[in-house]
Design a protein around this motif. Structure first.
Motif, PDB file in Angstrom:
ATOM      1  N   UNK A 149      -6.682  -0.729   1.825  1.00 42.73           N
ATOM      2  CA  UNK A 149      -6.875  -1.806   1.537  1.00 42.73           C
ATOM      3  C   UNK A 149      -6.140  -2.849   2.090  1.00 42.73           C
ATOM      4  N   UNK A 150      -4.830  -2.982   2.761  1.00 43.62           N
ATOM      5  CA  UNK A 150      -4.237  -4.190   2.740  1.00 43.62           C
ATOM      6  C   UNK A 150      -5.472  -4.601   4.290  1.00 43.62           C
ATOM      7  N   UNK A 151      -5.514  -4.204   5.758  1.00 40.51           N
ATOM      8  CA  UNK A 151      -6.273  -3.678   6.436  1.00 40.51           C
ATOM      9  C   UNK A 151      -7.249  -4.480   5.644  1.00 40.51           C
ATOM     10  N   UNK A 152      -7.906  -4.050   5.009  1.00 44.76           N
ATOM     11  CA  UNK A 152      -8.914  -4.771   4.533  1.00 44.76           C
ATOM     12  C   UNK A 152      -9.537  -6.054   3.451  1.00 44.76           C
ATOM     13  N   UNK A 153      -7.521  -6.696   3.586  1.00 49.79           N
ATOM     14  CA  UNK A 153      -7.755  -7.421   1.953  1.00 49.79           C
ATOM     15  C   UNK A 153      -7.767  -7.878   0.751  1.00 49.79           C
ATOM     16  N   UNK A 154      -7.707  -5.988   0.663  1.00 46.11           N
ATOM     17  CA  UNK A 154      -8.286  -6.038  -0.500  1.00 46.11           C
ATOM     18  C   UNK A 154      -6.995  -5.734  -1.965  1.00 46.11           C
ATOM     19  N   UNK A 198      -0.606  -2.563  -7.720  1.00 45.10           N
ATOM     20  CA  UNK A 198      -0.469  -3.251  -6.492  1.00 45.10           C
ATOM     21  C   UNK A 198      -0.476  -4.332  -6.560  1.00 45.10           C
ATOM     22  N   UNK A 199      -0.311  -5.348  -7.203  1.00 44.84           N
ATOM     23  CA  UNK A 199      -0.545  -6.665  -7.316  1.00 44.84           C
ATOM     24  C   UNK A 199      -1.890  -7.587  -7.774  1.00 44.84           C
ATOM     25  N   UNK A 200      -2.260  -6.715  -8.645  1.00 45.78           N
ATOM     26  CA  UNK A 200      -4.223  -7.257  -8.617  1.00 45.78           C
ATOM     27  C   UNK A 200      -4.243  -7.659  -9.775  1.00 45.78           C
ATOM     28  N   UNK A 201      -5.071  -7.981 -10.087  1.00 47.39           N
ATOM     29  CA  UNK A 201      -5.805  -9.008 -11.308  1.00 47.39           C
ATOM     30  C   UNK A 201      -6.504  -7.984 -11.984  1.00 47.39           C
ATOM     31  N   UNK A 202      -7.334  -6.982 -12.571  1.00 43.76           N
ATOM     32  CA  UNK A 202      -8.252  -5.614 -13.835  1.00 43.76           C
ATOM     33  C   UNK A 202      -9.384  -7.010 -12.595  1.00 43.76           C
ATOM     34  N   UNK A 203      -9.953  -5.194 -11.963  1.00 47.05           N
ATOM     35  CA  UNK A 203     -11.428  -5.545 -11.696  1.00 47.05           C
ATOM     36  C   UNK A 203     -12.305  -6.279 -12.494  1.00 47.05           C
TER      37      UNK A 203
END
Length: 210
Positions: A149-154, A198-203
């Motif tokens: 996910x980090x490699x893909x920028x997600x 994961x440091x993300x907002x809701x999908x």
């Protein structure tokens, strides 16, 4: 016209059905009571079988517990792991694993790994070894997805993938234990928990429940 007579199960099919019922009962018992307090009589009774039927398939409690761990791994992979792999992207797969775990644990088996991990903290007992191997598989799988996910920028940069994977597995397990029998909110809340971790907002287009 008479109704068709249902086909009789073969001996192998009856044996498999009995075995699955006993293993699911044992999984609930281990989650509820732990290994030391597990009684084979109750496992058999809760599954709807006699103690003799259990001993016909399993030689002792250790044999049953090891078979139960293998059954949990197999059924979890079929019901949670394989469907999650069909998701597009690492984040979607991590979310699917978390939500799928919530559904799987509605069998009343949410405390299984945690209970046995505490009970066999030294890892020397065969059952403790099986638990440790199972957890390591989950952590490695999560770390691989986080790295991808980090490699893909997600997924944004942060702690090492394995460190974050340990937190992810712990967050999923702890959340589902606390939300046992709280369907369908268990799925929604565990999704929010892992996305925040994961440091993300809701999908986009997140479904509040299934």
């Amino acid at each position: 016209m008479t109704a068709a007579t249902p086909a009789r199960l073969t001996q192998a099919a009856r044996r498999a059905r009995t075995r699955d019922a006993l293993l699911e009962s044992a999984a609930r018992g281990l989650s509820r009571d732990g290994y030391a307090n597990l009684t084979l009589e109750r496992v058999a009774r809760d599954a709807g079988y006699t103690r003799g039927a259990l001993y016909h398939l399993f030689s002792n409690k250790e044999d049953l517990a090891l078979a139960t761990m293998a059954w949990v791994i197999e059924t979890w992979e079929q019901e949670v792991g394989e469907p999650a792999e069909r998701e597009s992207g690492a984040v979607a797969e991590l979310v699917a694993l978390a939500r799928g775990h919530a559904v799987y644990c509605r069998r009343d088996v949410a405390r299984l790994l945690m209970t046995l991990r505490v009970e066999f903290s030294d890892g020397e007992h065969p059952v403790g070894g099986a638990v440790a191997r199972t957890l390591e598989i989950l952590v490695r799988r999560s770390a691989r997805l986080i790295a991808a996910g980090r490699k893909a920028g997600e997924i944004p940069p942060g702690p090492p993938p394995r460190t974050l994977a340990l937190a992810y597995v712990g967050a999923v397990e702890g959340t589902i234990i606390q939300l046992a029998s709280k369907a369908p909110d268990d799925e929604l809340i565990v999704e929010r928990a892992v996305l925040g971790l994961l440091g993300l907002d809701p999908l986009p287009g997140i479904r509040e429940s299934r």
